[in-house]
Scaffold this motif. Structure first.
Motif, short mmCIF file in Angstrom:
data_model
loop_
_atom_site.label_atom_id
_atom_site.label_comp_id
_atom_site.label_asym_id
_atom_site.label_seq_id
_atom_site.Cartn_x
_atom_site.Cartn_y
_atom_site.Cartn_z
N SER C 67 12.73 7.06 -4.72
CA SER C 67 12.35 7.34 -3.30
C SER C 67 11.72 6.15 -2.65
N CYS C 68 10.44 6.74 -2.12
CA CYS C 68 9.57 5.54 -1.55
C CYS C 68 8.58 5.21 -2.69
N THR C 69 7.65 4.26 -2.12
CA THR C 69 6.82 3.71 -2.92
C THR C 69 5.82 4.66 -4.01
N PRO C 70 5.79 4.35 -5.06
CA PRO C 70 4.82 5.35 -6.01
C PRO C 70 3.43 5.20 -5.40
N ARG C 71 3.16 4.25 -4.75
CA ARG C 71 1.85 4.25 -4.10
C ARG C 71 1.47 5.50 -2.97
N MET C 72 2.70 5.98 -2.60
CA MET C 72 2.46 6.96 -1.51
C MET C 72 2.66 8.28 -2.26
N HIS C 73 3.98 8.61 -2.86
CA HIS C 73 4.22 9.98 -3.48
C HIS C 73 4.01 10.00 -5.03
N GLU C 74 3.66 9.21 -5.61
CA GLU C 74 3.60 9.43 -7.24
C GLU C 74 2.50 10.68 -7.52
N PRO C 75 1.47 10.84 -6.90
CA PRO C 75 0.59 11.84 -7.11
C PRO C 75 1.42 13.08 -6.77
N THR C 76 1.90 13.39 -5.64
CA THR C 76 2.80 14.42 -5.19
C THR C 76 3.69 14.84 -6.22
N PHE C 77 4.52 14.06 -6.70
CA PHE C 77 5.57 14.44 -7.70
C PHE C 77 5.00 14.82 -8.96
N ARG C 78 3.98 14.17 -9.47
CA ARG C 78 3.32 14.42 -10.70
C ARG C 78 2.81 15.74 -10.61
N ALA D 24 4.44 -5.99 -1.29
CA ALA D 24 6.06 -5.67 -0.96
C ALA D 24 6.04 -4.41 -0.40
N ASP D 25 5.30 -3.42 -0.51
CA ASP D 25 5.49 -2.13 0.11
C ASP D 25 5.42 -2.54 1.76
N THR D 26 4.00 -3.51 1.96
CA THR D 26 3.86 -3.68 3.35
C THR D 26 5.08 -4.40 3.96
N ALA D 27 5.64 -5.26 3.25
CA ALA D 27 6.82 -6.02 3.56
C ALA D 27 7.96 -4.95 4.15
N GLY D 28 7.93 -4.08 3.06
CA GLY D 28 9.13 -2.90 3.39
C GLY D 28 8.79 -1.98 4.80
N ILE D 29 7.57 -1.63 4.81
CA ILE D 29 7.31 -0.85 5.83
C ILE D 29 7.41 -1.89 7.14
N GLY D 30 7.15 -2.89 7.17
CA GLY D 30 7.53 -3.81 8.47
C GLY D 30 8.78 -4.11 8.61
N ARG D 31 9.82 -3.65 7.48
CA ARG D 31 11.14 -3.81 7.40
C ARG D 31 11.56 -5.53 7.57
N PHE D 32 10.86 -6.16 6.75
CA PHE D 32 10.93 -7.55 6.70
C PHE D 32 11.89 -7.89 5.84
N VAL D 33 13.06 -8.29 6.42
CA VAL D 33 14.19 -8.19 5.38
C VAL D 33 14.20 -9.30 4.51
N GLN D 34 14.51 -9.31 3.20
CA GLN D 34 14.40 -9.78 2.02
C GLN D 34 15.78 -10.01 1.32
N PRO D 35 15.98 -11.24 0.62
CA PRO D 35 17.25 -10.93 -0.29
C PRO D 35 17.30 -10.16 -1.35
N THR D 36 18.13 -9.54 -1.68
CA THR D 36 18.22 -8.54 -2.66
C THR D 36 18.25 -8.58 -4.24
N ASP D 37 18.12 -9.82 -4.52
CA ASP D 37 18.04 -10.14 -6.08
C ASP D 37 17.13 -9.42 -6.91
#
Lengths: 321, 332, 652, 153, 360
Positions: C67-78, D24-37
Motif C-alpha cells: 500500500s502506502c509508505t511504511p512510514r505512514m501505516h506500518e504501526p497501523t498494520f502491525r 522518496a516518499d516526499t517525491a511521491g507525495i509531490g507526484r514527482f514523476v520518475q523512471p520506474t526502474d
C-alpha cells in the motif's frame, strides 16, 4: 656471524621467556621454506632465514593469544604484526618481535616462468644462492637464474625492508629500493578495457577450488572458522561451483581487508590455482592510501580508517547531482 | 623588486576614453615592480550589451579567447583596470565550470583552455598582492590635505560571490589605498551606488539624477575630488558633469580622477603618467586647496608639537624639582 | 511460513496506475504465499478486519500489505496483525503508492514494479522472526533545558503533574527573550507583567530545582534513564548567601560595562543583577568587565557585601542528575545583522535591532521607556522599520521566514506612536504574514489607526546625511524608488538557532537542520518529539515561533513527558542488534563503531565476546555492517533479510 | 525476477529509513514523476549498508546500485552516514578492478524534505545506467540454473 | 605395469595426437592437462591445442568423476493462483552424465579412484547404498594415464603401492617414446579408444623401450620406507595430543590439501532454494575445516587443527586401510605437500608417527 646465525642466537636467548619462537626451516621442497616452531634451543639450529623464507609467520600469532610467543619477521611480516597489534587482535606484551633486514624473497611461480618448460619446478633437487644468481639442480643439470627475475613482486615495491617495531633487530638496516608504492600493477590492470578485466577474472576464478587457502594464509583474517564464506546465517554464498560465488568470496575478502591489508601477498602465494587475488586488495589499499593517507601496519597510531570517520572528508569528492 | 607578473588586459576604453587610466596604471605598476604583459591580439571582453545580454555563450567565448591568447604566451592570471571587463572575465570563468557550458564555448572558440585561470582588477592586485605598506613606501609627494571621496562604482565588488573582492556592500580597499597616499578619505556612503552610466543610451534622463546624487553628497562632504576606478563612472561623472549640473540646477565642479592618477602623482611619476590634462574638470583647484590645507595642518602640528614639548618640559622640570626636594623631604 | 498478501487500491491512488488484481494474482505464486487478494482500503476498519479475518481463516503466520509508505501505516498494520494474534514483526509492507503509483503513469511498468516490491517483501518476511520488547524501570524526573517562556511552561506543567523537574538555564536569570520584551502582540499587554509571575512560580515550586548560569555538560543513558551532567558556572557570588539587595551593583566602579540584558542600549556595572524581576535575583560578576579581574585592583563588592557572598576564587561546579525525560527549550538568538553592510552593518548608532528597540520602549529599560536616539539622545520623529533582515534571504543563507517579525514590527510601530504621538513610522516589508488569532486585525490597525506607512519593498541602502539617515528602497506597489529620511532605523532582525544549539543536539543525540534548529520526530505528527526517545522539544529551538506557540509547545512537550513518565516500566524497541556468541570472535570492531556505546565486552567460556546493552541500542546497524563474520545482526534487518530482498530481485 | 524487457534495467536502491526513504516518499507525495526502474530496499541507516550488499547486487543481477542516506551531520543515529561515506567511497575502488564500470554505483545524500532532489537523483542515475546499458555479469553456477528458470516463468 | 594384462597396444606419432584427441572429443568430453595462468589443470580439450606435459597438473583429475559441486536433483513447489494454499511438490533428477575421456592423467591420479571406488560402491552397506552419481560417471569415463619419467621432490607414489608408470585404476597407459607415444590398453574401455585410424600398430621394440623407460623412472625415485606399521602406529597415537599439536603447528586449516587430493572423497549436502524451486547440491567438503564436524548442538569433536590433521593422516594411513584390506587412502602424488602454503609434509608425519610409536 651471518644474520641467520645471529638470529639463531637471539631465538635461543628469547626462549626461556616465550613458549615458542616462530620462524622458518627448510621445507620438503628446496625452493620453499616451511614454518618452524622453536620450543627448545636445539630446535633453533633448524632455523633458516633468507631468500626462501617466504611464509608470513604473523598468521600464527592470534592462535597463541594469551601466552607469550616470539616471532621472527621480515619487514612485510612486521607490518602484519603491527596491524594485528593496532586492531587489538594480539597484545604487544605477548609478542616478542625479532626483526632483521630482508633483501627480498623468492616467488616460486616466477621460477616456473623462468624455467620456460626446461623442467617442472617440482623436479628441482637443490637450490643455492650465488651472488645475484640462483643456482638450481635439476634432473637435466644445473640451471642458473637471475634473482631479479624470480624475486617476489612485493619486494620490488617494499618500503620497509627492516622490520618496524621490533623488540630485537639483528643486522644493519637496509635502504628501501623505492620511495613509494606506485601501484603500477593496479594501474596496468585498470588500463585494460572493462571487458578484458572481467574476462580475466572469469578465466582466473574458474580455476578456484574454494579451498580458502587464500583466507587461511592471510594474517589479517582472524575470523577463521566463523568466516561468512561457510556460513548459512548470514548466508552470502551458496556452496556451488560458480565463478560468481567464487569471485564474490574474493570481494568479501578484499572488502574485509580494506584499510587492513598490509600487502604481504600470502593469499596469492597460498592459492593452489595461482589466482592473482592480491590485485583486488591492492586496488583498495591504493584507494585507502589516497583517501586517508593510511598504510596498514605502518600508520597505525589512530584507529583503522574504516572504523573511524571525519566530519569533513577533504579527499572524498561526493557525487554532485 | 618583486617577481609579481600578470597578464594585462587594457579593455577597449583603455585605448580611448580612459587613456589616462591606462597610462597611469602601467606607470604605477612599473613603479611598484608589478610586471604586466599585455595579452597579445586581445579582443572585446564580451561585456558589450549585445553579447552579454543576448547570448551568454557568445559573451563568454569572447572572454575565453582572451584567456586562450594569454595561454599562448604562458600566462594564466589576467588583470584589467576596467570593472566591466573584469565582470565578464569572471563570469566566463565561473560559467565554464559547468562542463556543458564550457563545451558550448569551446565549440565557438575552437580554443579549449588548458590551464586554470584567474582574473583580478588592478585595484585588487595593488591592495592584495602589492599591499598598502609598499604603496606607502613608494610615495614621494604625499596627498596630505586632499579630501577625497572614494567611489568604487557598482561593479567592482558586486556580485560578491562572483567578484570575490572586499566587502561587496561596504568596500574599504580604495579607502585604505588612498589613505596610504596621505589623502584624507571621507566616509562616502554612496561608494557602491550606481552612477547611471549604463543608462546613457536607453534612459538618459535617469543619468543626471543618479550621478547628481553622488556629486551632491561629495560636495556636501566638501570633497576635493571623487576618486574612481571605472572608466564608465569616470566618463559619466567628469565629462557629463556640465550636463548633470544643467539638468539638476547645480554648479558642481568636482574633479573625478582615477586612483591610479593620484598614485602616479604621489609617486612623482610625471605629467605623462598622471595624465590630469585629460580630465574635463581640472584637478588644479583641488591641488591648490590641498596645499593650503597641508600648510595649515603642518602649522597646527608644529604648534601642537611645541605645546607637547613645553608640557613635557615643564613636567620634567616639576619632576626634577620634586626629585630634588625629595631627599630633603625624605629626611624629615 | 504461511503468508497472506494484501494489495491495497487506496481508492484510485494506487489502483489508478497499478493493476492491483494482477499484482495479487502474481503474488499468489510467490514462495510461502497461501493467500493473496486486493482490497480497496487496507488501512480502513473493514480493510483491517479483512486482514484479521484472513489470518484466522487461512492460519496465516505472516502478512504482507502492499500500500502506502511504511512510514505512514506500518504501526497501523502491525497493531492489526497483533490483534489477530500474530507477532507484530511478522509483517512487511511494500510501498506501491509513494514509490510506484504516484511517480509514474505507465500501468504495465507500475504493475510489474509493484509485483516485484511484493516479491521482495515476501522474501524478507520469510526470514522475519517474532520480536518481543523488554521492560525496564524509569526515573520519574525531567530535565528542562532553557528557562525561556517555553521551558517555563513545560517545567510548570510537568511539576504540577507531580514530576520532579530540573531546569538548566545558561543565563543568570530565567525569562529568556520574552523577559526583554516591552509588550506582546496583539493585545499589547505588558510582557514582564504576564511572564513575571510564572518565573516566580518556577522559583517557588517545590518540585522544581533551578540551575541558572548553568549548562548541560554531558548526557548519557537512554529514555527513562538519562544521566545528565550540569556545569554550574562560577558567578563569583555565593548564591546561597546573596540576598539580591543590589548594594554591590550600586558601589561597583565599573559602571560602563556592556549591558547584556539591555542589548547594549545602556551600561551597567560589572557585578550585576540582570534586571529587577530576575529569577533567581542574585548578583554575578561579569569577569571581562570587572576591574579586579582586569587590573587586579578593586574588590569593592566583596567589601560592601553585607553577607560576604562575593568569592572571586569561586570555580565552576559539576552536578549530576538522573532523569527519565528531557525537554530542550533553548530558544533562539538574533542572526548577525551586521552582515548587512548596506544597512550600515553596525556602523551607524541610530540603526538598531528590534530587540534593542524593545529595551528602548521598555519602562524598565535604560531610558526608562523614553524613546531616544542612541547617537544624540533626541526623540526620533521619523522611524523606519525594515523587515526581513535576515529572513527569507538566500544571500545570507537565511531562506526561512522568522515568523514573528511582521507582528512585533506592527506592535513596535504602535508603541512608537504611543510614546511619540508626533512621530511617523515607515515599515518596509516583503509580505505581511499575520496568520494568528487577532493578528491580521492588528496589522490593519497599525496602518489604519496608527497611520504607519507600510511600503512593500526591500531597502537597498541606508546612508547618513547630516544627522539623518537616508533610507532608500523600492516601493514595488508603486513601481518607484523611494527615499525616506529617518531619525531612527529599526531592523526587524530574524532569528536563528541559539548559539551552540548544534553542540547541544550532539550531546542529546538529536538531529538538527541546516540552520541548527532541532529536528522534530515528524513535521506533522510528532511536532515535539525527536528521533531520540525521551527527548522532546519546546519553543523556538525547533523552529522560530511566537509566544503563544512556544507556550503551547511547552505544554505539549510537558504532556509527552508526563505521559512517558506516568509508566513505571518502559518497553524497549526490539529492532536492535543481537550477538550470536557462537560466531563472535571478540575482535571489538563493533564496540569501536557503535555511536551509542551500546556494545560492551564480555566473556564466554574464557573467550572474549561482546554483548548488546538492549536499552541503549538504537538499532542503526552500523555494528552489523562492520562485523566481518556477521556475528552481530540487527534484528528485523539482518544480513539474510537484506540479501533475500537483493536475491529476489537480482538472482532468483 | 526478470526486468521488464526492453524498457527497464535492474536498479536497486538502498535507502536509509529516516532521510532518503522519506525523501522518496516526499517525491511521491509531490507526484514527482520518475523512471520506474528503481527498486528500493529500506534499511534503518546508511551505516547499516554493508558495502558487500552493493557488490552482491552488482555481481548477481543489478545494472546499477544507488545508495542514499541522510546528509552528513543529519544522521538519525548521529554517525552512521559518516562511516557509510568512507566505506562506500572505498568500495567504489573495487569496481574498476573487477571490470565493472564504477558509474554503476553511486551514493548520495537526500533528506526527507528533498523530494525534488530525490526525483533528480533517480532521473539522473537511471539515465546514467541506461547510457551504460545492461551490465555484463560473471556466470553463475550452472547447477543453480533451475532456480532462475522458475523465477523466469 | 607388470600387474595388469595389456589388452591392446598402439602407437601414435606426436603429429597425429591433436587429430586423435579431436576424434575422441566427438560425443565425449576429453580432459587433458592444460596450462592456465601459472598452473596446469585438467581442462576440456580445445581443438588445435596440445596437452601440457612439461609440468605436472596442480590438481588431480577427481573433479571429472566427482564434481566440486553437482546438483543431485531439483525440486519445485508449484503455486496454483486459483488455490494458492494447495501446492504440489515436483522433483526432477539431474541429467545423465555424458561420456568422457581423461587423457594424460598421472598414474597417481588413476590410483586415486581406487580410494573412491569401494566407498561409493556401497561399502559398509553391503552393496545396498551405491552412489549412482559417482558410479555412472566412473562407468562413462575412460582414463588414459601417462607414465612419469622423473619424480618431483614431493612424489612418493611407490610408498603407497603405486609407481610412476602404474596403470591401476586406468584404462590405458601412455608412454613417451621418440617421436610419439605408445598406448597400451588394459581394459576393454581402453581398447575401444585405441580403435582409431589415427593410431598405428605398435611394435615389440616400442614396448621394450617403454618398459625400459618405466624401469628408469622407478629407479629415479628414492628408496621407500615400509609403512606396514602405520595403521597401528597412528591408532596408537590417537590420544597423544602433544604429538599432533607439534605436527599441526604449521597447518593453516585451509582445504588445499584435501581439495587437490586424488583420494579425498568427502562431500557436503546443501539445499539452495528461492522458496519455490531449489536444488540439492553435493559439494566437496574438507575435514580440515572446523565446520566439517560441527554438530547442530554446537559441539565440535574436532575443535582444533591438531584433531583435524590427525583425522586426515589417520584416515588415509590407518582408518581406511583397516577396513579396505590394508590399502592406503593415499596415492602418494604429493599434491598436499606441494599445495600446502605451509609445506606440511604428510610423509614426514607418517614417519614421525612410526618413530614416535617405536619409541614408546
Amino acid at each position: 656471524m651471518s644474520i641467520q646465525e645471529e638470529l639463531q642466537a637471539v631465538i635461543k636467548e628469547a626462549l626461556p621467556d616465550v613458549s615458542c619462537v616462530i620462524g622458518w626451516r627448510e621445507g620438503p621442497e628446496p625452493l620453499r621454506a616451511a614454518p618452524l616452531f622453536v620450543r627448545t634451543p636445539a630446535d633453533a639450529d633448524a632455523f633458516r632465514s633468507g631468500y626462501f623464507a617466504v611464509n608470513n609467520p604473523a598468521v600464527f600469532l592470534p592462535e597463541y593469544k594469551g601466552g607469550k610467543v616470539g616471532v621472527v619477521v621480515k619487514g612485510c611480516d612486521a607490518r602484519s604484526v603491527g596491524q594485528l597489534l593496532a586492531e587489538g587482535l594480539i597484545r604487544r606484551e605477548e609478542v616478542k618481535v625479532i626483526g632483521f633486514p630482508c633483501n627480498g624473497v623468492i616467488d616460486v611461480d616466477k621460477v616456473a616462468v623462468a624455467l620456460a618448460g626446461a623442467c617442472d619446478p617440482g623436479e628441482i633437487q637443490a637450490a643455492r644462492e650465488e651472488g645475484d644468481e640462483l643456482v638450481l639442480t635439476t634432473p637435466s643439470g644445473e640451471i642458473r637464474l637471475r634473482k631479479t627475475a624470480v624475486t617476489a613482486d612485493k619486494c620490488g615495491r617494499c618500503l620497509f625492508p627492516n622490520a618496524l617495531d621490533a623488540d630485537v633487530f639483528v643486522g644493519d638496516t637496509l635502504e628501501p629500493a623505492v620511495s613509494a608504492d606506485d601501484y603500477a600493477d593496479v594501474a596496468a590492470f585498470e588500463a585494460l578495457s572493462l571487458e578484458k578485466r572481467m574476462d580475466f577474472w572469469e578465466q582466473e576464478m574458474s580455476r578456484c577450488v574454494r579451498c580458502y587457502a587464500c583466507r587461511n594464509a592471510c594474517p589479517m583474517c582472524v575470523c577463521r572458522e566463523h568466516c561468512v564464506a561457510l556460513s548459512r546465517d548470514p548466508r552470502w554464498l551458496t556452496q556451488s561451483d560458480g565463478v560468481r560465488d567464487k569471485m564474490f568470496f574474493q570481494i568479501i575478502h578484499a572488502s574485509h581487508l580494506a584499510g587492513r591489508c598490509t600487502g604481504c601477498g600470502e593469499c596469492q602465494r597460498a592459492c593452489p590455482a595461482r589466482i592473482p587475488v592480491l590485485l583486488l586488495k591492492r586496488a583498495l589499499s591504493r584507494r585507502v592510501e589516497d583517501l586517508f593517507a593510511y598504510r596498514a601496519g605502518v600508520d597505525v597510531a589512530g584507529p583503522p580508517p574504516l572504523l573511524s570517520f571525519a566530519l569533513e572528508e577533504p579527499k572524498i569528492k561526493e557525487r554532485d547531482w | 623588486m618583486s617577481s609579481q607578473h600578470f597578464g594585462y588586459f587594457p579593455g577597449c576604453s583603455g585605448l580611448g576614453t580612459s587613456l589616462e587610466y591606462e597610462r597611469s596604471t602601467r606607470a604605477v605598476c612599473g613603479a611598484l615592480g608589478v610586471a604586466l604583459t599585455e595579452v597579445p591580439d586581445w579582443n572585446c571582453c564580451g561585456s558589450s550589451p549585445v553579447a552579454h545580454t543576448a547570448d551568454h555563450a557568445l559573451s563568454s567565448a569572447l572572454a575565453s579567447r582572451i584567456f586562450a591568447q594569454a595561454e599562448s604566451v604562458g600566462i594564466a592570471d589576467i588583470i584589467t583596470p576596467c570593472p566591466s571587463c573584469l565582470k565578464n572575465l569572471h563570469n566566463a570563468l565561473r560559467r565554464m565550470e559547468d562542463p556543458l557550458f564550457r563545451a558550448r564555448v569551446e565549440a565557438l572558440t575552437q580554443r579549449p583552455l588548458r590551464r586554470a585561470h584567474t582574473t583580478k582588477s588592478v585595484l585588487q592586485v595593488l591592495v592584495e598582492d602589492v599591499g598598502c605598506s609598499r604603496i606607502r613606501d613608494a610615495v614621494r609627494r604625499p596627498l596630505k590635505g586632499l579630501r577625497v571621496a572614494p567611489y568604487y562604482g557598482c561593479l567592482l565588488t558586486r556580485p560578491g560571490d562572483s567578484m570575490k573582492f572586499d566587502n561587496p556592500e561596504n568596500p574599504v580597499s580604495l579607502d585604505r589605498l588612498l589613505e596610504s597616499l596621505g589623502a584624507e578619505v571621507l566616509p562616502f556612503p554612496l561608494k557602491v551606488e550606481c552612477c547611471g552610466a549604463a543608462f546613457g543610451v536607453p534612459a538618459r534622463d535617469v543619468v543626471p539624477r543618479l550621478s547628481g546624487k553622488l556629486l551632491d553628497l561629495a560636495a556636501e562632504l566638501d570633497a576635493d575630488a571623487v576618486v574612481v576606478a571605472c572608466p564608465l563612472c569616470q566618463m559619466n561623472l567628469d565629462l557629463r558633469q556640465d550636463q548633470i549640473n544643467a539638468a539638476n540646477g547645480t554648479r558642481h565642479s568636482i574633479p573625478v580622477p582615477y586612483f591610479t592618477q593620484l598614485m602616479a602623482y604621489a609617486f612623482g611619476l610625471g605629467d605623462e603618467a598622471e595624465g590630469f590634462a585629460k580630465l574635463a574638470v581640472s584637478m588644479a583647484p583641488a591641488f591648490a586647496r590641498m596645499e593650503g590645507r597641508a600648510a595649515a595642518i603642518e602649522r597646527q602640528e608644529r604648534e601642537a608639537a611645541a605645546r607637547e614639548a613645553k608640557k613635557a618640559g615643564s613636567a620634567a622640570e616639576k619632576k626634577s624639582a620634586k626629585a630634588a626636594s625629595a631627599p630633603a623631604g625624605g629626611g624629615l | 511460513m504461511r503468508i497472506g498478501v494484501f494489495i491495497c487500491h487506496c481508492g484510485s491512488n494506487i489502483a489508478g496506475t497499478v493493476d492491483c488484481a494482477s499484482v495479487a494474482e502474481q503474488a499468489a505464486a510467490f514462495p510461502d504465499v497461501v493467500f493473496s487478494t486486493d482490497t480497496l482500503y487496507a488501512c480502513s476498519e473493514p480493510g483491517q478486519d479483512a486482514i484479521i479475518e484472513a489470518i484466522k481463516e487461512h492460519r496465516l503466520t505472516g502478512v504482507v500489505v502492499a500500500s502506502c509508505t511504511p512510514r505512514m501505516h506500518e504501526p497501523t498494520f502491525r497493531r492489526a496483525v497483533e490483534r489477530a494474534g500474530l507477532n507484530r514483526y511478522l509483517f512487511e509492507m511494500a510501498n506501491i503508492r509513494e514509490h510506484v503509483s504516484w511517480i509514474g503513469k505507465d500501468m504495465q511498468a507500475n504493475t510489474n514494479k509493484s509485483a516485484e516490491l511484493v516479491r521482495m517483501a515476501v522474501a524478507k518476511l520469510r526470514l522475519n522472526t517474532e520480536l518481543k520488547p523488554k521492560f525496564f524501570p524509569v526515573t520519574k524526573r525531567v530535565l528542562v533545558i532553557g528557562g525561556g517562556v517555553a521551558g517555563i511552561q513545560a517545567a510548570l506543567d510537568a511539576a504540577d503533574a507531580g514530576l520532579e523537574v530540573v531546569m538548566v538555564e545558561r543565563e543568570p536569570s530565567i525569562g529568556g527573550k520574552m523577559a526583554k520584551l516591552d509588550k506582546t502582540f496583539p493585545t499589547v499587554d505588558c510582557s514582564s507583567c504576564i511572564l513575571g509571575p510564572r518565573m516566580v512560580d518556577v522559583a517557588q515550586h517545590p518540585n522544581i530545582t533551578l540551575h541558572a548560569a548553568s549548562e548541560v555538560e554531558a548526557v548519557s543513558g537512554y529514555v527513562g534513564n538519562f544521566e545528565v551532567t550540569i556545569r554550574k558556572k562560577s558567578t563569583c557570588v555565593d548564591w546561597s548567601k546573596c540576598t539580591g539587595c543590589g548594594l554591590c551593583t550600586e558601589k561597583c566602579p565599573a559602571k560602563k560595562s556592556y549591558d547584556r540584558f539591555n542589548e547594549g542600549m545602556g551600561h551597567t556595572s560589572a557585578i550585576v543583577i540582570p534586571f529587577p524581576q530576575a529569577i533567581p535575583k542574585k548578583a554575578g560578576i561579569e569577569k571581562e568587565h570587572c576591574r579586579l579581574f582586569r587590573t587586579g585592583k578593586c574588590g569593592v563588592c566583596a567589601k560592601i557585601c553585607p553577607t560576604g557572598a562575593v568569592d572571586y576564587a569561586m570555580r565552576d561546579q559539576i552536578v549530576s542528575v538522573k532523569v527519565g525525560g528531557i525537554v530542550a527549550a533553548t530558544g533562539y538568538d538574533l542572526m548577525d545583522w551586521t552582515v548587512y553592510e548596506e544597512y550600515g552593518g553596525g556602523r551607524y548608532p541610530d540603526v538598531i535591532t528590534s530587540l534593542q528597540y524593545e529595551r528602548l520602549l521598555s519602562a524598565s529599560g535604560p531610558t526608562g521607556g523614553h524613546v531616544k536616539r542612541p547617537s544624540d539622545g533626541r526623540e526620533p520623529q521619523s522611524v523606519v522599520f525594515i523587515q526581513c533582515v535576515g529572513s527569507r534571504d538566500c544571500s545570507v543563507d537565511r531562506p526561512y521566514c522568522s515568523g514573528f517579525c511582521c507582528m512585533y514590527t506592527a506592535k513596535q510601530a504602535i508603541l512608537t506612536k504611543d510614546h511619540l504621538p508626533d512621530s511617523q513610522s515607515y515599515v518596509f516589508y516583503m509580505d505581511i504574514r499575520s496568520p494568528g488569532k487577532g493578528y491580521d486585525e492588528f496589522t490593519r490597525r497599525v496602518q489604519e489607526e496608527y497611520r504607519a506607512r507600510y511600503i512593500r519593498g526591500r531597502v537597498s541602502l541606508v546612508y547618513p546625511k547630516g544627522d539623518k539617515l537616508m533610507v532608500r528602497g523600492a516601493d514595488t506597489l508603486m513601481g518607484t524608488q523611494v527615499e525616506v529620511e529617518a531619525d531612527l532605523v529599526v531592523l526587524a532582525v530574524g532569528g536563528e538557532a541559539a548559539r551552540g544549539a548544534p553542540h547541544l543536539a550532539e550531546k542529546l543525540r538529536i538531529s538538527y537542520d541546516a540552520y541548527g534548529f532541532f529536528m522534530e520526530g515528524h513535521p506533522k505528527l510528532k511536532p515535539v518529539e525527536t528521533n531520540t526517545a525521551g527527548v522532546f522539544l519546546a519553543g523556538s529551538c525547533q523552529g522560530l515561533k511566537d509566544i503563544p506557540s512556544s507556550v503551547a509547545q511547552g505544554s505539549a512537550a510537558a504532556a509527552k513527558v508526563i505521559g512517558l513518565l506516568s509508566r513505571d516500566m518502559l518497553e524497549s524497541d526490539p529492532q536492535i542488534a543481537q550477538v550470536n556468541a557462537g560466531r563472535c570472535i571478540g575482535c571489538g570492531k563493533c564496540i569501536s563503531v557503535c555511536p551509542f556505546k551500546a556494545i560492551q565486552e564480555t566473556e564466554a567460556r574464557g573467550l572474549p565476546k561482546v554483548e548488546v546493552i538492549e536499552t541503549v541500542c538504537q538499532g542503526c546497524g552500523v555494528c552489523n555492517a562492520t562485523c566481518p563474520q556477521g556475528a552481530i545482526q540487527l534484528s528485523h534487518f539482518t544480513d539474510n533479510q537484506i540479501l533475500a530482498e537483493v536475491e529476489a530481485l537480482c538472482r532468483f | 525476477m526478470s526486468v521488464l524487457k526492453g524498457q527497464e534495467l535492474r536498479i536497486i536502491g538502498f535507502l536509509c529509513n529516516w532521510c532518503s526513504y522519506g525523501g522518496a516518499d516526499t517525491a511521491g507525495i509531490g507526484r514527482f514523476v520518475q523512471p520506474t526502474d528503481l527498486r528500493v530496499v529500506r534499511v534503518p541507516c546508511s551505516g547499516r549498508i554493508n558495502p558487500l550488499f552493493i557488490m552482491k547486487a552488482l555481481l548477481y543481477g543489478a545494472d546499477g546500485v544507488l545508495v542514499s542516506g541522510c546528509h552528513p551531520r543529519d544522521c538519525h543515529y548521529a554517525e552512521g552516514n559518516f562511516y557509510a561515506r568512507r566505506r562506500l567511497e572505498v568500495i567504489k575502488a573495487l569496481l574498476p578492478a573487477l571490470g565493472i564500470d564504477p558509474r554503476r554505483f553511486e551514493y548520495t545524500w537526500v533528506s526527507a524534505s528533498e523530494g525534488r532532489r530525490w526525483q533528480h537523483v533517480v532521473e539522473s542515475f537511471t539515465m546514467q545506467i541506461h547510457d551504460l546499458g545492461p551490465a555484463r555479469r560473471l556466470p553463475d553456477a550452472p547447477e543453480l540454473d533451475v532456480l532462475k528458470m522458475v523465477a523466469a516463468e | 605395469m607388470s600387474e595388469q594384462k595389456i589388452v591392446s597396444r598402439k602407437f601414435i606419432s606426436l603429429g597425429y595426437l591433436p587429430a586423435w584427441l579431436e576424434e575422441l572429443a566427438l560425443g565425449r568430453t576429453v580432459y587433458v592437462p592444460r596450462q592456465e595462468g601459472r598452473t596446469v589443470l585438467y581442462r576440456p580439450f580445445v581443438p588445435g591445442d596440445l596437452p601440457e606435459f612439461s609440468r605436472r597438473p596442480a590438481e588431480s583429475a577427481k573433479h571429472v568423476l566427482f564434481p566440486r559441486s553437482e546438483g543431485l536433483f531439483s525440486f519445485c513447489r508449484k503455486g496454483d493462483p486459483g488455490a494458492p494454499d494447495t501446492r504440489g511438490l515436483l522433483l526432477s533428477e539431474s541429467a545423465e552424465p555424458g561420456q568422457a575421456v581423461i587423457f594424460g592423467a598421472l598414474s597417481c591420479d588413476a590410483r586415486g579412484f581406487f580410494a573412491f571406488d569401494p566407498v561409493y560402491d556401497g561399502c559398509g552397506t553391503k552393496g545396498i547404498a551405491k552412489d549412482v552419481y559417482y558410479l555412472k560417471r566412473r562407468e562413462n569415463t575412460a582414463l588414459i594415464v601417462k607414465a612419469c619419467k622423473t619424480p618431483l621432490s614431493t612424489c612418493f607414489c611407490h610408498w603407497t603401492g603405486g609407481g610412476p608408470a602404474s596403470a591401476q585404476g586406468a584404462d590405458a597407459l601412455a608412454t613417451d617414446l621418440d617421436g610419439g607415444i605408445l598406448l597400451q590398453a588394459v581394459t576393454k574401455k581402453g581398447a575401444a579408444l585405441l580403435e582409431s585410424a589415427k593410431l598405428s600398430p605398435a611394435t615389440d621394440d616400442q614396448e621394450a623401450s617403454a618398459r625400459a623407460a618405466h624401469e628408469a623412472a622407478v629407479k629415479a625415485m628414492p628408496s621407500s620406507p615400509s609403512l606396514d606399521g602405520a595403521p597401528e602406529a597412528l591408532l596408537g597415537l590417537f590420544d597423544n595430543k602433544a604429538f599432533w599439536h607439534a605436527q599441526s603447528a604449521g597447518c593453516l586449516s585451509c582445504g588445499a590439501c584435501t581439495y587437490l587430493c586424488p583420494t579425498c572423497y568427502c562431500f557436503n549436502l546443501t539445499d539452495e532454494s528461492n522458496g519455490i524451486a531449489g536444488t540439492r547440491l553435493r559439494t566437496w567438503d574438507t575435514c580440515m575445516s572446523a565446520l566439517f564436524t560441527m554438530e547442530a548442538s554446537g559441539h565440535n569433536p574436532r575443535r582444533d587443527k591438531a584433531a583435524r590433521l590427525k583425522n586426515r593422516v589417520g584416515h588415509k594411513f590407518s582408518y581406511y586401510p583397516r577396513i579396505h584390506d590394508g590399502r592406503f587412502s593415499c596415492c602418494g602424488c604429493g599434491r598436499c605437500i606441494r599445495s600446502c602454503p605451509s609445506s606440511v609434509d604428510i610423509r614426514q608425519i607418517v614417519l614421525n608417527a612410526l618413530k614416535e610409536n617405536a619409541d614408546v
